[in-house]
Motif scaffolding. Structure first.
Motif, mmCIF file in Angstrom:
data_model
loop_
_atom_site.group_PDB
_atom_site.id
_atom_site.type_symbol
_atom_site.label_atom_id
_atom_site.label_comp_id
_atom_site.label_asym_id
_atom_site.label_seq_id
_atom_site.Cartn_x
_atom_site.Cartn_y
_atom_site.Cartn_z
ATOM 1 N N LEU A 57 0.831 -1.208 0.000
ATOM 2 C CA LEU A 57 0.000 0.000 0.000
ATOM 3 C C LEU A 57 0.864 1.256 0.000
ATOM 4 N N TRP A 58 1.935 1.226 0.762
ATOM 5 C CA TRP A 58 2.843 2.372 0.822
ATOM 6 C C TRP A 58 3.441 2.657 -0.554
ATOM 7 N N VAL A 59 3.848 1.590 -1.239
ATOM 8 C CA VAL A 59 4.434 1.762 -2.569
ATOM 9 C C VAL A 59 3.397 2.334 -3.529
ATOM 10 N N ILE A 66 -4.213 4.883 -8.553
ATOM 11 C CA ILE A 66 -5.412 5.294 -7.820
ATOM 12 C C ILE A 66 -5.393 4.612 -6.464
ATOM 13 N N ASN A 67 -5.145 5.384 -5.413
ATOM 14 C CA ASN A 67 -4.912 4.798 -4.088
ATOM 15 C C ASN A 67 -6.134 4.103 -3.508
ATOM 16 N N TRP A 71 -6.721 0.411 -1.414
ATOM 17 C CA TRP A 71 -7.292 0.317 -0.069
ATOM 18 C C TRP A 71 -8.558 -0.529 -0.063
ATOM 19 N N CYS A 72 -9.374 -0.412 -1.095
ATOM 20 C CA CYS A 72 -10.603 -1.212 -1.174
ATOM 21 C C CYS A 72 -10.304 -2.700 -1.316
ATOM 22 N N ILE A 73 -9.154 -3.032 -1.837
ATOM 23 C CA ILE A 73 -8.754 -4.435 -1.936
ATOM 24 C C ILE A 73 -8.107 -4.910 -0.642
ATOM 25 N N SER A 110 1.314 -0.943 -10.865
ATOM 26 C CA SER A 110 1.663 0.426 -10.478
ATOM 27 C C SER A 110 3.165 0.656 -10.592
ATOM 28 N N LEU A 111 3.955 -0.313 -10.116
ATOM 29 C CA LEU A 111 5.407 -0.167 -10.198
ATOM 30 C C LEU A 111 5.887 -0.219 -11.650
ATOM 31 N N THR A 112 5.251 -1.036 -12.465
ATOM 32 C CA THR A 112 5.627 -1.097 -13.871
ATOM 33 C C THR A 112 5.376 0.244 -14.558
ATOM 34 N N ALA A 113 4.214 0.835 -14.276
ATOM 35 C CA ALA A 113 3.917 2.163 -14.837
ATOM 36 C C ALA A 113 4.913 3.201 -14.335
#
Length: 227
Positions: A57-59, A66-67, A71-73, A110-113
């Motif tokens: 989540l921090w990453v 979209i944070n 969080w919803c997951i 997210s990290l790939t993007a």
């Protein structure tokens, strides 16, 4: 001096969250074998998983993703995981694994993007390359776990082939498939399991071809310009 070292460590962690996530996941590879055989170990396994979820989540929060989706997951995943272990509701574990795997896939995307958003390679992006690989390995391991629970007998192995495969076995299979080395004695036998393994093989090849090769190419180009 100790306070200064702690402050320096905290600044480094905030600057390179991907490195911390990568280090914790690699530590998990060493600790998981000791967590599977006892009730206390399984409880520790659940707590360790929540630490990894928190770091994921921090990453995501540090990226442009979209944070609220993360969080919803994550929140229902944690609740179901706690209920399955401490609430004596083992039937919820499969849904916890499904959500955790989804979060890891989302964090890996997210990290790939993040790594592909510019044409400069930073140290944190290199850490992110390693963290993304481990996130994908964990995500597919959770997918294998869900598949095994929904379709018993999905995987067999040389040792105790009639029993469900442990988490460490599924993670070992995931690393073997994602890295394309194929050095695993775990064999998918049901069509659903084989489909997941094929998807992971494709993901591993494409990850190396697109992401890793691009980072290496940009790093070499930067060094040549600097020289």
């Amino acid at each position: 001096m100790t306070s200064f070292k702690r402050l320096r460590w905290w600044v480094t962690a905030r600057r390179h969250p991907s490195a911390l996530l990568l280090a914790v996941q690699l530590l998990g590879v060493l600790l998981y074998p000791a967590m599977e055989d006892t009730d206390a170990g399984r409880a520790l396994f659940g707590a360790f998983g929540m630490v990894v979820l928190a770091l994921a989540l921090w990453v995501v929060n540090r990226s442009a993703s979209i944070n609220w989706i993360a969080w919803c997951i994550a929140v229902p995943a944690v609740v179901m995981s706690l209920l399955s272990v401490w609430g004596q509701l083992p039937g919820l574990l499969v849904y916890a694994h499904l959500l955790e795997g989804t979060l890891y896939f989302y964090t890996a995307a997210s990290l790939t993007a993040y790594m592909l958003q510019d044409h400069e390679v930073t140290r944190d992006e290199l850490y992110a390359a390693g963290a993304t690989f481990t996130l994908l390995a964990w995500a597919f391991a959770f997918a294998f776990s869900v598949c095994q629970q929904w379709y018993p007998g999905s995987f067999i192995a040389a040792v105790n082939p009639e029993l469900p495969r442990s988490w460490m076995e599924l993670l070992f299979l995931s690393f073997s498939v994602l890295s394309s080395v194929g050095l695993s004695d775990i064999v998918p036998v049901r069509p659903e399991a084989r489909a997941l393994v094929m998807l992971e093989s494709f993901a591993g090849v494409m990850y190396i071809a697109l992401v890793v090769s691009r980072l290496i190419g940009l790093t070499v180009t930067r060094e040549r310009k600097g020289g």
